[in-house]
Design a protein around this motif. Structure first.
Motif, PDB file in Angstrom:
ATOM      1  N   ILE A  42       0.854  -1.187   0.000  1.00 15.71           N
ATOM      2  CA  ILE A  42       0.000   0.000   0.000  1.00 15.71           C
ATOM      3  C   ILE A  42       0.893   1.241   0.000  1.00 15.71           C
ATOM      4  CG2 ILE A  42      -1.912   1.163   1.160  1.00 15.71           C
ATOM      5  CD1 ILE A  42      -2.572  -1.692   0.398  1.00 15.71           C
ATOM      6  N   GLY A  43       0.665   2.108  -0.973  1.00 14.59           N
ATOM      7  CA  GLY A  43       1.460   3.329  -1.040  1.00 14.59           C
ATOM      8  C   GLY A  43       2.608   3.255  -2.029  1.00 14.59           C
ATOM      9  N   ARG A  44       2.818   2.073  -2.629  1.00 12.10           N
ATOM     10  CA  ARG A  44       3.919   1.932  -3.595  1.00 12.10           C
ATOM     11  C   ARG A  44       3.557   2.685  -4.871  1.00 12.10           C
ATOM     12  NH1 ARG A  44       9.074   0.899  -3.443  1.00 12.10           N
ATOM     13  NH2 ARG A  44       8.655  -0.632  -1.835  1.00 12.10           N
ATOM     14  N   VAL A  45       4.494   3.490  -5.369  1.00 10.47           N
ATOM     15  CA  VAL A  45       4.264   4.206  -6.623  1.00 10.47           C
ATOM     16  C   VAL A  45       4.609   3.261  -7.771  1.00 10.47           C
ATOM     17  CG1 VAL A  45       4.929   6.161  -8.027  1.00 10.47           C
ATOM     18  CG2 VAL A  45       4.747   6.424  -5.559  1.00 10.47           C
ATOM     19  N   CYS A  46       3.704   3.123  -8.702  1.00 13.49           N
ATOM     20  CA  CYS A  46       3.911   2.221  -9.827  1.00 13.49           C
ATOM     21  C   CYS A  46       3.850   2.994 -11.127  1.00 13.49           C
ATOM     22  CB  CYS A  46       2.835   1.136  -9.860  1.00 13.49           C
ATOM     23  SG  CYS A  46       2.897   0.052  -8.461  1.00 13.49           S
ATOM     24  N   TYR A  47       4.520   2.450 -12.124  1.00 13.04           N
ATOM     25  CA  TYR A  47       4.484   3.030 -13.463  1.00 13.04           C
ATOM     26  C   TYR A  47       3.657   2.090 -14.329  1.00 13.04           C
ATOM     27  CZ  TYR A  47       6.227   4.261 -18.113  1.00 13.04           C
ATOM     28  OH  TYR A  47       6.318   4.608 -19.425  1.00 13.04           O
ATOM     29  N   ILE A  48       2.657   2.617 -15.000  1.00 13.17           N
ATOM     30  CA  ILE A  48       1.778   1.776 -15.805  1.00 13.17           C
ATOM     31  C   ILE A  48       2.410   1.557 -17.168  1.00 13.17           C
ATOM     32  CG2 ILE A  48      -0.547   1.505 -16.749  1.00 13.17           C
ATOM     33  CD1 ILE A  48      -1.533   3.320 -14.554  1.00 13.17           C
ATOM     34  N   ARG A  49       2.728   0.299 -17.463  1.00 14.76           N
ATOM     35  CA  ARG A  49       3.390  -0.046 -18.727  1.00 14.76           C
ATOM     36  C   ARG A  49       2.405  -0.222 -19.862  1.00 14.76           C
ATOM     37  NH1 ARG A  49       4.407  -5.384 -17.821  1.00 14.76           N
ATOM     38  NH2 ARG A  49       5.296  -5.492 -19.884  1.00 14.76           N
ATOM     39  N   LEU A  50       1.251  -0.844 -19.559  1.00 11.33           N
ATOM     40  CA  LEU A  50       0.309  -1.231 -20.603  1.00 11.33           C
ATOM     41  C   LEU A  50      -1.085  -0.732 -20.281  1.00 11.33           C
ATOM     42  CD1 LEU A  50       1.274  -4.965 -20.519  1.00 11.33           C
ATOM     43  CD2 LEU A  50       2.067  -3.375 -22.234  1.00 11.33           C
ATOM     44  N   ASP A  58      10.901   2.620  -7.045  1.00 12.20           N
ATOM     45  CA  ASP A  58      11.490   2.642  -5.703  1.00 12.20           C
ATOM     46  C   ASP A  58      10.704   3.530  -4.753  1.00 12.20           C
ATOM     47  OD1 ASP A  58      14.878   2.417  -6.881  1.00 12.20           O
ATOM     48  OD2 ASP A  58      13.639   0.920  -5.887  1.00 12.20           O
ATOM     49  N   LEU A  59       9.807   4.351  -5.305  1.00 15.13           N
ATOM     50  CA  LEU A  59       9.159   5.377  -4.495  1.00 15.13           C
ATOM     51  C   LEU A  59       7.950   4.814  -3.767  1.00 15.13           C
ATOM     52  CD1 LEU A  59       9.210   7.955  -7.365  1.00 15.13           C
ATOM     53  CD2 LEU A  59      10.782   7.896  -5.455  1.00 15.13           C
ATOM     54  N   SER A  80      -3.753  -5.911   6.885  1.00 13.04           N
ATOM     55  CA  SER A  80      -3.760  -4.460   6.650  1.00 13.04           C
ATOM     56  C   SER A  80      -2.407  -3.956   6.190  1.00 13.04           C
ATOM     57  CB  SER A  80      -4.195  -3.712   7.903  1.00 13.04           C
ATOM     58  OG  SER A  80      -3.256  -3.937   8.932  1.00 13.04           O
ATOM     59  N   SER A  81      -1.331  -4.656   6.541  1.00  5.91           N
ATOM     60  CA  SER A  81       0.001  -4.246   6.091  1.00  5.91           C
ATOM     61  C   SER A  81       0.533  -5.267   5.094  1.00  5.91           C
ATOM     62  CB  SER A  81       0.938  -4.101   7.282  1.00  5.91           C
ATOM     63  OG  SER A  81       0.917  -5.309   8.037  1.00  5.91           O
ATOM     64  N   ILE A  82      -0.340  -5.617   4.135  1.00  6.13           N
ATOM     65  CA  ILE A  82       0.038  -6.656   3.183  1.00  6.13           C
ATOM     66  C   ILE A  82       1.120  -6.137   2.239  1.00  6.13           C
ATOM     67  CG2 ILE A  82      -1.772  -6.009   1.544  1.00  6.13           C
ATOM     68  CD1 ILE A  82      -2.052  -8.977   0.907  1.00  6.13           C
ATOM     69  N   LYS A  83       2.106  -6.950   1.989  1.00  3.75           N
ATOM     70  CA  LYS A  83       3.106  -6.604   0.987  1.00  3.75           C
ATOM     71  C   LYS A  83       3.757  -7.884   0.497  1.00  3.75           C
ATOM     72  CE  LYS A  83       7.322  -5.634   3.565  1.00  3.75           C
ATOM     73  NZ  LYS A  83       8.254  -4.593   3.971  1.00  3.75           N
ATOM     74  N   PHE A  84       4.129  -7.878  -0.778  1.00  2.00           N
ATOM     75  CA  PHE A  84       4.848  -9.016  -1.327  1.00  2.00           C
ATOM     76  C   PHE A  84       5.737  -8.544  -2.470  1.00  2.00           C
ATOM     77  CE2 PHE A  84       2.004  -9.122  -4.949  1.00  2.00           C
ATOM     78  CZ  PHE A  84       0.775  -8.754  -4.435  1.00  2.00           C
ATOM     79  N   PRO A  85       6.898  -9.193  -2.626  1.00  7.92           N
ATOM     80  CA  PRO A  85       7.757  -8.829  -3.744  1.00  7.92           C
ATOM     81  C   PRO A  85       7.320  -9.587  -4.989  1.00  7.92           C
ATOM     82  CG  PRO A  85       8.848 -10.460  -2.428  1.00  7.92           C
ATOM     83  CD  PRO A  85       7.511 -10.222  -1.781  1.00  7.92           C
ATOM     84  N   LEU A  86       7.949  -9.274  -6.101  1.00  4.90           N
ATOM     85  CA  LEU A  86       7.664 -10.013  -7.321  1.00  4.90           C
ATOM     86  C   LEU A  86       8.930 -10.746  -7.745  1.00  4.90           C
ATOM     87  CD1 LEU A  86       5.617  -7.356  -9.287  1.00  4.90           C
ATOM     88  CD2 LEU A  86       4.731  -9.277  -8.004  1.00  4.90           C
ATOM     89  N   PRO A  87       9.221 -11.861  -7.095  1.00  2.00           N
ATOM     90  CA  PRO A  87      10.418 -12.597  -7.487  1.00  2.00           C
ATOM     91  C   PRO A  87      10.167 -13.292  -8.812  1.00  2.00           C
ATOM     92  CG  PRO A  87       9.216 -13.820  -5.839  1.00  2.00           C
ATOM     93  CD  PRO A  87       8.455 -12.562  -6.071  1.00  2.00           C
ATOM     94  N   HIS A  88      11.198 -13.484  -9.573  1.00  2.00           N
ATOM     95  CA  HIS A  88      11.107 -14.226 -10.840  1.00  2.00           C
ATOM     96  C   HIS A  88      10.045 -13.625 -11.751  1.00  2.00           C
ATOM     97  CE1 HIS A  88      12.078 -17.465 -13.425  1.00  2.00           C
ATOM     98  NE2 HIS A  88      10.860 -17.957 -13.455  1.00  2.00           N
ATOM     99  N   ARG A  89      10.208 -12.342 -12.023  1.00  2.00           N
ATOM    100  CA  ARG A  89       9.206 -11.648 -12.831  1.00  2.00           C
ATOM    101  C   ARG A  89       9.562 -11.783 -14.302  1.00  2.00           C
ATOM    102  NH1 ARG A  89       6.501  -5.763 -12.932  1.00  2.00           N
ATOM    103  NH2 ARG A  89       4.437  -6.607 -13.244  1.00  2.00           N
ATOM    104  N   ILE A  90       8.659 -12.337 -15.082  1.00  2.00           N
ATOM    105  CA  ILE A  90       8.878 -12.473 -16.531  1.00  2.00           C
ATOM    106  C   ILE A  90       7.813 -11.647 -17.217  1.00  2.00           C
ATOM    107  CG2 ILE A  90       9.014 -14.091 -18.451  1.00  2.00           C
ATOM    108  CD1 ILE A  90       9.455 -16.273 -16.292  1.00  2.00           C
ATOM    109  N   LEU A  91       8.234 -10.654 -17.967  1.00  2.00           N
ATOM    110  CA  LEU A  91       7.275  -9.809 -18.679  1.00  2.00           C
ATOM    111  C   LEU A  91       7.229 -10.258 -20.123  1.00  2.00           C
ATOM    112  CD1 LEU A  91       8.406  -6.474 -17.077  1.00  2.00           C
ATOM    113  CD2 LEU A  91       6.392  -7.790 -16.516  1.00  2.00           C
TER     114      LEU A  91
END
Lengths: 118, 167
Positions: A9-17, A59-60, B148-159
């Motif tokens: 929550i609060g992560r700034v994202c860049y919309i690619r598509l 990163d923001l 409420s403080s959910i967070k997860f990384p995106l390991p092994h991301r293939i676009l």
């Protein structure tokens, strides 16, 4: 930390598509593992759901409570001055460069080709 | 046979059997999830025929309204009660989905039933769709998003998105 950037929550994202490609938004809530509720009051992204693969994480990050209103997001974005911070990131610069390259005319492309070969 | 390419729409359909002379006939209201009006009316008669002694020939639709989402930016947990026909019998199910709208959740349900149980749309009956409070959800996949403080990384991301055509 093993991972630097988290979807949170609060992560700034860049919309690619998608419809709002090229704009930044903030993660306000999460629907499930593949969908986010995002909002970009400063960049013209209406509050809507988006797929995770349409988005690139930056990163923001700003401090907002989960599911907060658009006005609060706007206040926090201006307080953290995200627009100038994002303009400094390499992602933003690369996107700008790509856009410039796409807008080149035939003569400009010729000039570029000449400049590359010399 | 339902053909769905986009999200379903929610219709509120009110109908009743045709009344003869001055007799009072009951009026029935149904919540139908369908891709368009025509299918919605058809499903209304299909269900009403199963539940009550009314047929399309002997009945009339009084009102059909498209129900719009009252809170399209609020994520809700939906509990969906389904009845479906498998290859060897008919079963009831309770399934949970997280979505912004009831129509989104029901669309997810149809896709999920097709994927997990090979159930086609014609053999699925949506009995009830209700918003469930986070504390009352039963499925762990839904409950895992209630942090409420959910967070997860995106390991092994293939676009993989490639807009260029092959030819």
């Amino acid at each position: 930390m093993l991972y630097q950037r988290y979807i949170e929550i609060g992560r700034v994202c860049y919309i690619r598509l998608g419809e709002h490609a090229g704009k930044t938004c903030v993660v306000v809530d999460m629907v499930d593992q593949k969908h986010l509720l995002v909002d970009g009051p400063m960049s013209g992204v209406p509050r809507s759901t988006i797929r995770l693969n349409q988005v690139a994480i930056t990163d923001l990050k700003i401090a907002i409570p989960r599911g907060c209103k658009t006005n609060k997001v706007r206040v926090e974005l201006t307080k953290a001055d995200i627009s100038t911070k994002f303009a400094k990131t390499s992602l933003s610069k690369k996107a700008e460069a790509k856009k410039d390259k796409a807008g080149l005319g035939d003569f400009e492309r010729f000039k570029l080709r000449v400049a590359k070969t010399t | 046979m339902k053909f769905k390419c986009a999200e379903l729409k929610e219709y509120q359909i009110v109908g009743k059997p045709l009344s003869k002379a001055n007799e009072k006939t009951p009026i029935y209201k149904m919540r139908i999830f369908a891709p368009d009006e025509i299918v919605a009316k058809s499903r209304f008669w299909y269900f009403l025929r199963q539940l009550k002694k009314v047929r399309k020939v002997n009945g009339e639709i009084l009102r059909m309204t498209l129900v719009s989402n009252k809170s399209p930016t609020k994520i809700k947990n939906f509990g969906i009660w389904v009845r479906y026909d498998s290859r060897s019998g008919s079963h009831n199910m309770y399934r949970e989905y997280r979505d912004v709208s009831a129509t989104g959740a029901v669309t997810q349900c149809y896709r999920d039933m097709a994927a997990r149980h090979r159930a086609r749309a014609h053999s699925i009956q949506i009995m009830k769709v209700e918003v469930v409070k986070a504390g009352e959800c039963k499925r762990p996949i839904i409950k895992q998003m209630h942090d409420s403080s959910i967070k997860f990384p995106l390991p092994h991301r293939i676009l993989k998105y490639n807009k260029k055509s092959i030819f």
